[in-house]
Design a protein around this motif. Structure first.
Motif: not given
Length: 202
Positions: A26-32, A118-120, A126-129, A155-156
């Motif tokens: 498990k080596t990957q990182e991504k925004g979830l 959407k702006a956030f 921003m790391r988490m919304v 767009e995220k």
């Protein structure tokens, strides 16, 4: 007793070795894209726990709260009073749908909240919304599910996490998400005539 302890130690060593082998892959990182849904309690509570973690790690975050507009919640007061710089907090709803009884106002409030969300999300800092109770707005078609899913997928920013809470998450959202948790209802005191209480429900 020594035999029991030795067998336990050997078992734990095997589990640890297997775990370390698994974790090495498990080596990957991504925004979830994270969805909390289901009839059980704890969807928003869990999501706000993630917001607390972000603050502790120095990760800028934001909350857009749909539907619960007139309801004074502990998490809102806590974040606005103590962490206004670390976590932006926007309330877009005017209350539950049975409170407002005005579909057009509900739609306008949801649309306003979505624009701010959407702006956030587009903000690279921003790391988490957290989009709290957005699933309710989607359920009643105050927001277009295709627009929301398309935006999240296209767009995220790559490393931004987005959490969407609320009952009855639509299948399209579940399909698009990376992590989906369904809270199941086993028992709830409301059935026994106990009302919502501070610190537990809000």
């Amino acid at each position: 007793m020594d035999d029991v302890n030795e067998r336990h130690k050997e078992k734990m060593q095997k589990i640890k070795a297997a775990r370390e082998k698994l974790m090495a892959t498990k080596t990957q990182e991504k925004g979830l894209i994270i969805v909390h849904t289901g009839a059980g309690k704890g969807k928003s509570s869990s999501a706000f726990g993630m917001i607390m973690r972000c603050i502790a790690h120095g990760m800028p975050c934001a909350v857009v709260q749909f539907i619960k507009g007139t309801w004074s919640t502990g998490e809102r007061e806590f974040l606005r009073e103590r962490f206004p710089d670390e976590c932006k907090f926007v309330v877009s709803g005017e209350g539950f749908t049975w409170d407002t009884q005005d579909r057009e106002r509900d739609i306008a409030a949801a649309q306003s909240g979505w624009e701010q969300a959407k702006a956030f999300i587009r903000d690279p800092e921003m790391r988490m919304v957290l989009l709290d109770e957005i699933n309710i707005a989607l359920r009643y078609d105050y927001l277009d599910i295709d627009e929301v899913v398309t935006f999240l997928l296209n767009e995220k920013p790559e490393m931004t996490h987005v959490i969407l809470t609320g009952r009855n998450a639509k299948p399209e959202l579940i399909e698009a998400a990376d992590l989906v948790t369904e809270m199941s209802l086993v028992k709830h005191p409301f059935r026994d005539g106990i009302k919502a209480q501070p610190g537990v429900e809000f």
